[in-house]
Each structure stands twice: as C-alpha cells, then as structure tokens.
Scaffold this active site. Structure first.
Site, mmCIF file in Angstrom:
data_model
loop_
_atom_site.group_PDB
_atom_site.id
_atom_site.type_symbol
_atom_site.label_atom_id
_atom_site.label_comp_id
_atom_site.label_asym_id
_atom_site.label_seq_id
_atom_site.Cartn_x
_atom_site.Cartn_y
_atom_site.Cartn_z
ATOM 1 N N ALA A 165 1.322 -1.151 -0.225
ATOM 2 C CA ALA A 165 -0.002 0.222 -0.018
ATOM 3 C C ALA A 165 0.772 1.255 -0.069
ATOM 4 O O ALA A 165 0.882 2.403 -0.806
ATOM 5 C CB ALA A 165 -0.735 0.157 1.031
ATOM 6 N N THR A 190 3.348 -7.833 3.274
ATOM 7 C CA THR A 190 3.031 -7.882 1.493
ATOM 8 C C THR A 190 4.307 -9.329 0.927
ATOM 9 O O THR A 190 3.360 -10.130 0.279
ATOM 10 C CB THR A 190 3.139 -7.048 0.801
ATOM 11 N N ARG A 196 -12.767 -19.531 4.643
ATOM 12 C CA ARG A 196 -12.007 -19.242 6.251
ATOM 13 C C ARG A 196 -12.471 -19.397 6.980
ATOM 14 O O ARG A 196 -11.805 -20.297 8.145
ATOM 15 C CB ARG A 196 -10.785 -18.337 5.609
#
Length: 518
Positions: free
Chosen positions: A84, A112, A348
């Site tokens: 980001a 990330t 999930r």
C-alpha cells in the site's frame, strides 16, 4: 622458516580481505541495514528474531536511501513500505508530488512479502483473454456474503469497481498478474498471480521497489515513525527515529499511513480476542498496530477491531502460511484418519472451524504432482521442509501416519467426484479442474493460525481518515491493513492484495490533490 613465511602470507591476505570488505560507496546496502537492525534487536524474543531473519532472507537485495540524505520537509510522508505504501508513493509522484517513505523494518515489503495466493479482480483483460466471464456485481455480492454482510458497502463498491484498472496499472509498470486461479468463497477464477504461478508477494514487492527506485522516491528503512504531528488542526509531519537512536521531526502537507495491521502484536490480539491467545501468527514481526495507535491519538476512530482472521492452513512449527492457491489448484484436506471432513473451498472462517472441530485440531493438505506444478509456491514449502512425499498413495499414507486404505478410498472417491463434477460428500464446486492421480503424492500438515486483522481505522472512499463525527482529519490518509471495514467479519483470500493496490493508489492520488489545494 617456510612455515613462518606461509603463515605470514596468510595473515597479510586475510588483512587485505578485511580491509576490502570494509569499503562502502554510494547507497547503504540492505544487508548492512539488516545487520544494524539485528544488533539493536537485543530486546526481541528468539521467535521474533527468527521471524525477522526469515523476512530478511526472503527479501531481494535492494539499495535503500542513506539516512544522511534525509531532508527536513517533503510534500507527502508515507509511513510503511509495504504494498500500500509503495503504491501510494508511486501515484503521489505521478501526480507531481515529492513523497518520502519511512519503513521501521530493515527491508521493504511488510506483510505483502508473505502474500501467497494472488490478487482478486473482476472484469479484467486477463479474464477476458482466457474466456472467464465475471462481473463486478458478482465480485461484490460474493465478497459481501463472505464478510457475512458486515462489510462497509461504500468501500466495497469502490473496491470491486476499481479492481480491473488496478491490474492494468500494475501491468503498465511491469508487474504482470495474468495467471488465474480461485480462492475460497469465490465462484470465478479472479485470483491473479504471476505468469509462472508463483506466490504473488515477493514478486509484487520486487516490482514496486524497482519502480520506487526508478522514480527516485526516497525510501528510508530502519526509520521508525513514532508520532504524527498537527498544526492548526491539520497534519503537518511526523517524528521519526532513525536506527533506534536519532529522532527527527520531518514536515509535510499530508501523511499517508500504510503501516499494516496488528497480527504480530500478542497484547492487542489478546485485548480484542482473548480466545486467540497462544495462536501462532503468519504476520511479519513489524505488524504491531503502530499506525492505528498513532491515528487514534489524533482523533481517528476504529472499526471491527475484534475481527481477526484465523487462516486454516498454517504450518505450525515455522508459523508459515500455506497459500489458498494449493487448494484452488485441486488439493484436499484430510484428517488423521485419512478422510475428508469439509468443503476445502468454503470461506476461511468455516474451514478453520471444521479443522478446530477435529480431535487433533490439525489436518493434512493432500495433493499430487499436478497441483505441485501449477502452484509454484509449493517449491518454497518443499525447501523449508514442510512437504511429505510418497511415490504411491500407500507410501504417502505411511509417511503421514494415516491409514493407507482410508486415504486410498478418499482419493478414489474424490477423483470420481472431479470426473463427474459432483462432490456429493461436501458440495465443493470450485478447484475441481483436475483430479489427484499424478504420482508422486504429497502432503503438508497444517492447523489454523492468526493471519489477518480485518479491523483498523475508519476511512472513506477517498482514503481520508475519519474522526468520531465522521469528518476527515485534514491531511491524514490511510490504506491497506491499517484500515477497517472493507472486509467485514471475514476476508476472502486474494482480497488483501487487491486492497493495498486499489486503495494505495487512491491514497496517493487524493493526498496529492489535498496538497495541491493548500
């Protein structure tokens, strides 16, 4: 005498090597920053040190900006050099700004780097090229359902409607994600991966760092922002500590917070979810919620802080995520009895609950050579020693310690379900393009672990940070896992990478607009 001369020569050569190794011109290499950080990390636990070492080992050799090049003022300060933050910096630069990135860790990348499965996006050019019919509305509805209808619908609408152009933007800067797979809770192949099917995280970080360097954007590591400062009701800069020693105040007209979540902060986890105390975490050690704390001090508010995602497939000894793409490419889950027990491609939270309902609270991912060839991340799992192998199903069962006849019957039933496109046992409908019949066979033992924090600071679609009255805090923007609301109660696999790119871009653009208006 001969021995003395030889010894003397060895001594001289050794000294020459040491002297040669001491020289350093130009930028400060990443490994120097890493060593410096490790020297200063005396207070960390062994587990944290080991995790940091792994993060450093997984990062590519990059050169970061030397601290002596730090200026007193920039147009925009970006806190955090994950996906980001670097995306925001690139868009701010493209808008004519002079941005700077501060990263508290010794390397760029943050969480990330650990991303595995891919980046979700709908109506993309790569989907169309491959004949995949998808729509933004379908992406919206399936994400809303996955989040139990608790998602911030304005953020979600912006997110899906700008996902395809985010894929195009990445492609335009040399980061191509044209290999498609599927994750739990999705009905279409909209998870975009690197062309070779490898894990998305390191590829994305390498590409973003390369672009940051090419654009001449200063990126300082070992630069820990401790406070965001204001003047006359507007954000005016930060206080940053360099190398854990020197504090400086740097001014700017806007600040973008992209510091990630709090998945590696046991105290915060326990505060909001005491039931998760003791769980392993897949997060890199820098994910400690600093940005949330700093924003709250400025009057920013949080949302969904008790919503913490536990990922169902985590290798426990190394706290290492086994990506959802393995199941998306056809793997199944079996218990210690060698039998399937749930729809592997459900969301999930539900798959996690199913594993936790087993007596052993763990399971095995079982797959074949075909899955291994399509999900390149398995090569890394193999290098780390996670993968169990058997030339036959019976050999695999023996290596796993599960009943061979049960495992053989499970695979026979599953393969028949794939051939008939009908999973009568558990209703799985996706990740069924290939059966599991290609020897050798493989398994990885997994159990749930803390993976992602859905909660964070409240923003609007302009990525402006909001106060308790719902008004923007002037000059303060945020993007990525530091924010909350987009994912609701449960995040869909592949949506976090999309989040950091889509809203990272928006933060860079909107912060630049704010600065220009001053």
């Amino acid at each position: 005498m001969h021995k003395k001369v030889t010894a003397a020569l060895i001594l001289v050569l050794s000294l020459m090597l040491v002297i040669t190794g001491c020289g350093n011109n130009g930028n400060e290499p990443q490994n120097q920053a890493q060593n410096q950080n490790q020297t200063q990390a005396g207070g960390q636990t062994d587990k944290a040190k080991e995790s940091e070492a792994e993060a450093v080992a997984g990062a590519s050799e990059k050169s970061y900006t030397p601290h002596d090049q730090l200026k007193d003022s920039y147009d925009i300060i970006i806190i955090g050099a994950g996906g980001a933050g670097m995306t925001a910096a690139l868009e701010a630069k493209a808008s004519g700004m002079n941005p700077v990135i501060f990263e508290k860790m010794p390397v760029a990348g943050g969480n990330t780097t650990k991303s595995s499965s891919g980046m979700n996006a709908s109506e993309t050019k790569f989907q169309k090229e491959q004949g995949i019919e998808d729509s933004n509305d379908k992406f919206y509805e399936e994400t809303l359902k996955g989040g139990h209808n608790t998602n911030d619908t304005e953020l979600l609408r912006y997110f899906v409607d700008h996902s395809a152009e985010a894929i195009d933007w990445l492609d335009a800067i040399g980061i191509r994600l044209n290999n498609l797979t599927i994750t739990g809770g999705m009905s279409e192949k909209r998870t975009h991966r690197p062309e070779d099917g490898s894990a998305v995280g390191q590829y994305l970080v390498d590409g973003l760092v390369r672009n940051v360097e090419e654009q001449g954007i200063p990126l300082f590591v070992n630069a820990n922002v401790k406070e965001i400062i204001q003047q006359d009701g507007k954000v005016s800069g930060v206080k940053v500590v360099l190398n854990d020693t020197e504090e400086k105040t740097i001014t700017a007209k806007a600040v973008i917070v992209a510091t990630g979540g709090y998945g590696a902060n046991p105290e915060m986890i326990t505060q909001f979810r005491p039931d998760l105390k003791g769980y392993v975490t897949t997060n890199q050690v820098g994910s400690t919620g600093d940005g949330i704390t700093m924003i709250e001090k400025l009057g920013g508010v949080t949302v969904d802080m008790d919503q913490i995602q536990v990922h169902p497939t985590v290798q426990q000894e190394k706290s290492y995520l086994i990506g959802e793409a393995v199941r998306g490419e056809g793997a199944i889950l079996v218990s210690s009895e060698g039998v399937r027990f749930y729809n592997e491609m459900d969301t999930r939270d539900k798959v996690t609950a199913a594993i936790n309902a087993l007596p052993e609270k763990s399971a095995y991912l079982v797959f074949d050579s075909g899955v291994k060839s399509r999900a390149k991340a398995i090569q890394q799992y193999e290098k780390m020693g996670f993968v169990i192998q058997g030339d036959t199903i019976e050999a695999l069962a023996e290596a796993m310690g599960v009943p061979a006849d049960a495992l053989a019957k499970t695979l026979e039933t599953w393969n028949a379900a794939v051939q008939g496109k009908n999973d009568a046992e558990f209703g799985r409908t996706t990740g069924m393009d290939y059966d599991l019949s290609g020897a050798p066979y493989y398994a990885i033992k997994i159990a749930p672990g803390i993976h992602y924090t859905m909660g964070g600071v409240k923003i609007n679609t302009n990525t402006e940070v909001l106060n308790k009255d719902g008004n923007p805090i002037p000059g303060l923007f945020a993007a990525g896992e530091v924010t909350g609301g987009l994912h609701g109660d449960n995040r869909i696999g592949g949506n976090s990478v999309a989040d950091i790119i889509i809203f990272g871009r928006q933060a860079g653009v909107k912060a630049a607009e704010f600065v220009k208006a001053q």
